[in-house]
Design a protein around this motif. Sequence first.
Motif, mmCIF file in Angstrom:
data_model
loop_
_atom_site.group_PDB
_atom_site.id
_atom_site.type_symbol
_atom_site.label_atom_id
_atom_site.label_comp_id
_atom_site.label_asym_id
_atom_site.label_seq_id
_atom_site.Cartn_x
_atom_site.Cartn_y
_atom_site.Cartn_z
ATOM 1 N N ILE A 1 14.756 5.480 1.017
ATOM 2 C CA ILE A 1 14.219 4.431 1.877
ATOM 3 C C ILE A 1 13.380 3.473 1.036
ATOM 4 C CG2 ILE A 1 12.788 3.947 3.910
ATOM 5 C CD1 ILE A 1 13.296 7.031 4.597
ATOM 6 N N THR A 2 13.683 2.192 1.109
ATOM 7 C CA THR A 2 12.865 1.169 0.463
ATOM 8 C C THR A 2 11.832 0.646 1.457
ATOM 9 O OG1 THR A 2 14.558 -0.481 1.040
ATOM 10 C CG2 THR A 2 14.599 0.426 -1.198
ATOM 11 N N THR A 3 10.726 0.133 0.925
ATOM 12 C CA THR A 3 9.654 -0.387 1.776
ATOM 13 C C THR A 3 9.097 -1.675 1.183
ATOM 14 O OG1 THR A 3 7.873 0.849 0.672
ATOM 15 C CG2 THR A 3 9.030 1.963 2.482
ATOM 16 N N SER A 4 8.300 -2.376 1.996
ATOM 17 C CA SER A 4 7.738 -3.661 1.598
ATOM 18 C C SER A 4 6.224 -3.651 1.731
ATOM 19 C CB SER A 4 8.325 -4.775 2.467
ATOM 20 O OG SER A 4 7.765 -6.029 2.134
ATOM 21 N N ALA A 5 5.584 -4.379 0.815
ATOM 22 C CA ALA A 5 4.145 -4.622 0.943
ATOM 23 C C ALA A 5 3.872 -5.872 1.769
ATOM 24 C CB ALA A 5 3.511 -4.762 -0.441
ATOM 25 N N GLN A 6 4.888 -6.685 2.003
ATOM 26 C CA GLN A 6 4.701 -7.886 2.808
ATOM 27 C C GLN A 6 4.456 -7.499 4.260
ATOM 28 O OE1 GLN A 6 8.083 -10.443 2.193
ATOM 29 N NE2 GLN A 6 7.417 -11.036 0.149
ATOM 30 N N GLY A 7 3.386 -7.975 4.819
ATOM 31 C CA GLY A 7 3.051 -7.637 6.195
ATOM 32 C C GLY A 7 2.283 -6.345 6.351
ATOM 33 N N ALA A 8 2.197 -5.549 5.282
ATOM 34 C CA ALA A 8 1.463 -4.288 5.351
ATOM 35 C C ALA A 8 -0.027 -4.541 5.161
ATOM 36 C CB ALA A 8 1.972 -3.320 4.287
ATOM 37 N N ASP A 9 -0.826 -3.576 5.551
ATOM 38 C CA ASP A 9 -2.266 -3.664 5.321
ATOM 39 C C ASP A 9 -2.527 -3.721 3.815
ATOM 40 O OD1 ASP A 9 -5.060 -2.804 4.888
ATOM 41 O OD2 ASP A 9 -5.057 -2.430 7.049
ATOM 42 N N PRO A 10 -3.341 -4.658 3.354
ATOM 43 C CA PRO A 10 -3.617 -4.751 1.913
ATOM 44 C C PRO A 10 -4.173 -3.470 1.295
ATOM 45 C CG PRO A 10 -4.401 -6.708 3.051
ATOM 46 C CD PRO A 10 -3.993 -5.738 4.114
ATOM 47 N N SER A 11 -4.781 -2.621 2.113
ATOM 48 C CA SER A 11 -5.339 -1.372 1.588
ATOM 49 C C SER A 11 -4.288 -0.262 1.477
ATOM 50 C CB SER A 11 -6.477 -0.888 2.489
ATOM 51 O OG SER A 11 -5.985 -0.537 3.776
ATOM 52 N N ASP A 12 -3.059 -0.526 1.943
ATOM 53 C CA ASP A 12 -2.006 0.491 1.931
ATOM 54 C C ASP A 12 -1.371 0.549 0.543
ATOM 55 O OD1 ASP A 12 0.088 2.197 2.306
ATOM 56 O OD2 ASP A 12 1.059 1.044 3.906
#
Length: 289
Positions: A255-266
């Motif tokens: 599974i690939t994931t994105s940092a776009q739209g995620a909480d900056p602390s994640d």
Amino acid sequence: MSETIAEIEAEQVTPAVAEHGEGPVWDARSGELLSVDMHRGDLIAVDRADTVRRRHTGDLLAALRPRTQGGWVVGLARGFGLLDDDGTSVARPLGELWTDPSVRMNDGACDPAGGFWCGSMEVDAAPGRGELYRLAPDGSVATMLTGLTISNGLCWSPDGSHAYYVDSGTGTVDVLTVDLDVPSVTGRRQFVAVEGGLPDGLTVDADGGVWVALYGGSAVHRYTPDGALDVIVRVPTTHPTACTFGGPGLDELWITTSAQGADPSDDRAGALYRCRPGMRGLEPLPYQG
């Protein structure tokens, strides 16, 4: 929640290696799981020791699939391209399909006849600006669908009779009937309406089950061929983008994931994840041009 729905926890395999991870595909030739860091134009390879290797290919790398002649066929910013497996060269564009810089390629996959499909979207996801294209083995390009919002996951059924397709703007997974001799899409109907997140990339297992990543939903859903939700894979970050089966036995769901739209602390956003759901996937179809 129904007792007939199994739940699986995905494990984190890599650090947060991508700003916007997408397009995972198993490369049996190298024994690696490949994916893209789309907006950085990077190919990311993870070997069997879970070691990450990174390669810059150009300004944007939307999707890739293996090519029978070696290397890969790729989706670039405004068209298709080819990428050699020499580890050094950048992708070679095959010509722009449009000139508007506000529209770019997104997800893609190959069909049983050896063509490579890749769809587009407006960068701000304006409705109706996207199209779905097919690069034939002879290098010709046909427009398969128009009026799309976010052209996303595409994968064929095990018998090759139809394809599952996501335009994320609809919130659904659809079934496409395709005449590959023309080629043309001759039918389109809703397969499932996805709840709990925005449907993104998808894959199909050997039993015909459809696995779709839920962008913003921290999960991947599996639907049986008749459209029943029977497996939920929990992902410990908010924006899964796509999934595929990999490993020598094609029994690992990546599974690939994105940092776009995620909480900056994640600090888990943009990592790759994996689970072993007890099912096998299909060999990725190659581009035959």
